[in-house]
Scaffold this motif. Sequence first.
Motif, PDB file in Angstrom:
ATOM      1  N   ASP A  61      17.130 -10.096 -13.152  1.00 25.72           N
ATOM      2  CA  ASP A  61      18.432  -9.424 -13.365  1.00 25.72           C
ATOM      3  C   ASP A  61      19.405 -10.174 -14.066  1.00 25.72           C
ATOM      4  OD1 ASP A  61      20.115  -7.399 -13.335  1.00 25.72           O
ATOM      5  OD2 ASP A  61      20.411  -7.228 -11.029  1.00 25.72           O
ATOM      6  N   THR A  62      20.438  -9.603 -14.724  1.00 26.88           N
ATOM      7  CA  THR A  62      21.393 -10.076 -15.504  1.00 26.88           C
ATOM      8  C   THR A  62      22.790  -9.318 -14.901  1.00 26.88           C
ATOM      9  OG1 THR A  62      20.170 -10.874 -17.347  1.00 26.88           O
ATOM     10  CG2 THR A  62      22.671 -10.917 -17.472  1.00 26.88           C
ATOM     11  N   ARG A  63      23.736 -10.057 -14.217  1.00 25.49           N
ATOM     12  CA  ARG A  63      25.057  -9.669 -13.878  1.00 25.49           C
ATOM     13  C   ARG A  63      26.154 -10.305 -14.706  1.00 25.49           C
ATOM     14  NH1 ARG A  63      23.940  -7.799  -8.571  1.00 25.49           N
ATOM     15  NH2 ARG A  63      21.433  -7.257  -8.159  1.00 25.49           N
ATOM     16  N   VAL A  64      27.111  -9.487 -15.045  1.00 26.56           N
ATOM     17  CA  VAL A  64      28.259  -9.824 -15.557  1.00 26.56           C
ATOM     18  C   VAL A  64      29.369  -9.818 -14.792  1.00 26.56           C
ATOM     19  CG1 VAL A  64      29.823  -9.546 -17.627  1.00 26.56           C
ATOM     20  CG2 VAL A  64      27.173  -9.169 -17.939  1.00 26.56           C
ATOM     21  N   VAL A  65      30.228 -10.853 -14.474  1.00 29.92           N
ATOM     22  CA  VAL A  65      31.498 -10.550 -13.425  1.00 29.92           C
ATOM     23  C   VAL A  65      32.884 -11.106 -14.187  1.00 29.92           C
ATOM     24  CG1 VAL A  65      29.820 -10.915 -11.598  1.00 29.92           C
ATOM     25  CG2 VAL A  65      30.965 -13.020 -12.718  1.00 29.92           C
ATOM     26  N   SER A  66      33.807 -10.602 -13.594  1.00 29.57           N
ATOM     27  CA  SER A  66      34.981 -10.981 -13.998  1.00 29.57           C
ATOM     28  C   SER A  66      35.921 -11.238 -12.831  1.00 29.57           C
ATOM     29  CB  SER A  66      35.699 -10.035 -15.194  1.00 29.57           C
ATOM     30  OG  SER A  66      35.915  -8.868 -14.474  1.00 29.57           O
ATOM     31  N   ALA A  67      37.053 -11.914 -12.961  1.00 28.29           N
ATOM     32  CA  ALA A  67      37.974 -12.125 -11.854  1.00 28.29           C
ATOM     33  C   ALA A  67      38.825 -10.753 -11.624  1.00 28.29           C
ATOM     34  CB  ALA A  67      39.101 -13.052 -11.927  1.00 28.29           C
ATOM     35  N   ASP A  68      38.642  -9.684 -12.382  1.00 28.28           N
ATOM     36  CA  ASP A  68      39.378  -8.544 -12.023  1.00 28.28           C
ATOM     37  C   ASP A  68      38.469  -7.661 -11.098  1.00 28.28           C
ATOM     38  OD1 ASP A  68      41.476  -9.096 -13.933  1.00 28.28           O
ATOM     39  OD2 ASP A  68      40.509  -8.159 -15.267  1.00 28.28           O
ATOM     40  N   MET A  69      37.067  -7.837 -10.993  1.00 26.97           N
ATOM     41  CA  MET A  69      36.155  -7.177 -10.064  1.00 26.97           C
ATOM     42  C   MET A  69      36.506  -7.570  -8.639  1.00 26.97           C
ATOM     43  SD  MET A  69      32.782  -7.930 -12.127  1.00 26.97           S
ATOM     44  CE  MET A  69      31.716  -6.985 -10.858  1.00 26.97           C
ATOM     45  N   ASN A  70      36.648  -6.335  -7.846  1.00 30.08           N
ATOM     46  CA  ASN A  70      37.036  -6.786  -6.502  1.00 30.08           C
ATOM     47  C   ASN A  70      35.717  -6.865  -5.554  1.00 30.08           C
ATOM     48  OD1 ASN A  70      39.743  -6.580  -6.616  1.00 30.08           O
ATOM     49  ND2 ASN A  70      39.865  -4.476  -6.985  1.00 30.08           N
ATOM     50  N   ASN A  71      34.657  -6.408  -5.979  1.00 36.13           N
ATOM     51  CA  ASN A  71      33.362  -6.474  -5.328  1.00 36.13           C
ATOM     52  C   ASN A  71      32.560  -7.627  -5.539  1.00 36.13           C
ATOM     53  OD1 ASN A  71      33.060  -5.610  -8.015  1.00 36.13           O
ATOM     54  ND2 ASN A  71      30.791  -5.145  -7.638  1.00 36.13           N
ATOM     55  N   GLU A  72      31.783  -8.203  -4.642  1.00 41.40           N
ATOM     56  CA  GLU A  72      30.998  -9.217  -4.724  1.00 41.40           C
ATOM     57  C   GLU A  72      29.426  -8.708  -5.225  1.00 41.40           C
ATOM     58  OE1 GLU A  72      32.471 -12.627  -1.533  1.00 41.40           O
ATOM     59  OE2 GLU A  72      31.619 -10.403  -0.697  1.00 41.40           O
ATOM     60  N   ILE A  73      28.754  -9.610  -5.941  1.00 44.72           N
ATOM     61  CA  ILE A  73      27.352  -9.405  -6.281  1.00 44.72           C
ATOM     62  C   ILE A  73      26.461  -9.880  -5.159  1.00 44.72           C
ATOM     63  CG2 ILE A  73      25.719  -9.926  -8.115  1.00 44.72           C
ATOM     64  CD1 ILE A  73      27.580 -10.000 -10.006  1.00 44.72           C
ATOM     65  N   SER A  74      25.533  -9.229  -4.726  1.00 47.78           N
ATOM     66  CA  SER A  74      24.742  -9.516  -3.815  1.00 47.78           C
ATOM     67  C   SER A  74      23.427  -9.808  -4.275  1.00 47.78           C
ATOM     68  CB  SER A  74      24.517  -8.295  -2.433  1.00 47.78           C
ATOM     69  OG  SER A  74      23.725  -8.580  -1.580  1.00 47.78           O
ATOM     70  N   MET A  75      22.715 -10.742  -3.805  1.00 46.39           N
ATOM     71  CA  MET A  75      21.212 -11.089  -4.352  1.00 46.39           C
ATOM     72  C   MET A  75      20.400 -11.651  -2.825  1.00 46.39           C
ATOM     73  SD  MET A  75      22.102 -13.454  -7.569  1.00 46.39           S
ATOM     74  CE  MET A  75      23.355 -14.239  -6.683  1.00 46.39           C
ATOM     75  N   VAL A  76      19.409 -10.886  -2.539  1.00 46.82           N
ATOM     76  CA  VAL A  76      18.522 -10.993  -1.392  1.00 46.82           C
ATOM     77  C   VAL A  76      17.873 -12.381  -1.693  1.00 46.82           C
ATOM     78  CG1 VAL A  76      16.895 -10.041   0.296  1.00 46.82           C
ATOM     79  CG2 VAL A  76      18.739  -8.789  -0.657  1.00 46.82           C
ATOM     80  N   VAL A  77      17.538 -13.299  -0.857  1.00 47.42           N
ATOM     81  CA  VAL A  77      16.819 -14.351  -1.267  1.00 47.42           C
ATOM     82  C   VAL A  77      15.484 -14.544   0.014  1.00 47.42           C
ATOM     83  CG1 VAL A  77      18.430 -15.874  -2.346  1.00 47.42           C
ATOM     84  CG2 VAL A  77      18.582 -15.857   0.238  1.00 47.42           C
ATOM     85  N   GLY A  78      15.859 -14.069   1.160  1.00 42.57           N
ATOM     86  CA  GLY A  78      14.863 -13.678   2.253  1.00 42.57           C
ATOM     87  C   GLY A  78      15.086 -12.933   3.238  1.00 42.57           C
ATOM     88  N   GLN A  79      14.361 -13.058   4.292  1.00 47.88           N
ATOM     89  CA  GLN A  79      14.307 -11.824   5.310  1.00 47.88           C
ATOM     90  C   GLN A  79      15.761 -11.952   5.995  1.00 47.88           C
ATOM     91  OE1 GLN A  79      12.047  -9.461   5.738  1.00 47.88           O
ATOM     92  NE2 GLN A  79      13.474  -8.468   7.308  1.00 47.88           N
ATOM     93  N   GLY A  80      16.710 -11.456   5.910  1.00 44.42           N
ATOM     94  CA  GLY A  80      18.001 -11.226   6.337  1.00 44.42           C
ATOM     95  C   GLY A  80      18.840 -12.479   5.663  1.00 44.42           C
ATOM     96  N   GLU A  81      18.564 -13.088   4.772  1.00 46.45           N
ATOM     97  CA  GLU A  81      19.088 -13.830   4.097  1.00 46.45           C
ATOM     98  C   GLU A  81      19.718 -13.417   2.384  1.00 46.45           C
ATOM     99  OE1 GLU A  81      17.918 -18.161   5.179  1.00 46.45           O
ATOM    100  OE2 GLU A  81      16.051 -17.134   4.429  1.00 46.45           O
ATOM    101  N   ARG A  82      21.180 -13.694   2.180  1.00 45.60           N
ATOM    102  CA  ARG A  82      21.391 -13.375   0.928  1.00 45.60           C
ATOM    103  C   ARG A  82      22.614 -14.182   0.560  1.00 45.60           C
ATOM    104  NH1 ARG A  82      25.490  -9.250   2.346  1.00 45.60           N
ATOM    105  NH2 ARG A  82      25.534  -9.107   4.748  1.00 45.60           N
ATOM    106  N   PHE A  83      22.672 -14.130  -1.054  1.00 47.97           N
ATOM    107  CA  PHE A  83      23.936 -14.705  -1.526  1.00 47.97           C
ATOM    108  C   PHE A  83      25.019 -13.727  -2.108  1.00 47.97           C
ATOM    109  CE2 PHE A  83      20.745 -18.412  -1.830  1.00 47.97           C
ATOM    110  CZ  PHE A  83      21.729 -19.378  -1.344  1.00 47.97           C
TER     111      PHE A  83
END
Length: 312
Positions: A61-83
């Motif tokens: 996946d490719t995600r583009v972010v800026s400081a104007d965005m109020n939301n956080e990008i979520s990435m699952v890395v394991g069972q019950g674990e995410r960044f």
Amino acid sequence: HDHPDHLDDFSSIINLKVEAMKNRGNEEKKEPQNKIIAVLSEGSYEKLRTDIMLSHSVFKDTRVVSADMNNEISMVVGQGERFLVKAIKALHPSISIYDSIGFIITYKNDNKNEIAIENEIKIGFTGDTKWYEDITDEFKDCQVVCYHAGAIIDEEISLYKCFNEDEFNKFITRTKHLYLPGTLMFSKFFKDKKDQLGIISEFGEELKGGLRVDFVNRLAEYIGSKEGRNKRAPIIPSDTGLMVKVDTREIMCTCCKKFYRYDFIEFESFGPNERLFSICSNCKKMLSENQRQHIYRKKVMEAYTHEAELYI
């Protein structure tokens, strides 16, 4: 941001992944967890878009972010674990029309039976930025904050002028890096912090000759003395190969591989590139200079191109 010195390694990473997929064949292609999730600023994506499109098979996946965005990008890395990745404002001129960014990475562990680490850990990176009002508030909840000094001073401005209050206030608002005045202001954030760690990165060329360690040590001692503790503030220098255990804010000793509090760790420079290595007080006493340098030399040969790692 989209400056070449910040993007040079991206194409190399893509090429390595492409070669890995060729060597491992279908086995690599069937494992999406081994593919790249790229989180980029708008300017960086604009510059790297062609490379990403031509090598789309290595990206999950490719995600583009800026400081104007109020939301956080979520990435699952394991069972019950995410960044979670959130872009933070950075005032630094970029090549494109888009703004530069810093970012905060939040690790979340929703497993109720997991007691080995904290359920939520935040790591902040200022990126290249000048000082601005409330910049430290952006990172107040982070256990570890990495901030870029950039250099001691802008080459067009005399350092002595910064000791004048009016000139100081003008300087920190019209520059493109923190430099010494902004680094000092940012470091004050850690003067009364016992559960946070500051890591200073991206030093200027003028701090070669062993000056990076001396600069950070004196800065940490100064900030600590202002708190009246007569102890170093929790501030350390960064370099390739630095390993930090984020949940405890402990630093790994290069020699014995054990983790210790910041005030039990020193840093030594080695080699023509003055690579910094962390060493605990025990190893400093027990090992001779030749023994330590042998370990450092071996480390350079083994992992010369590795990036600094933050262990959770």
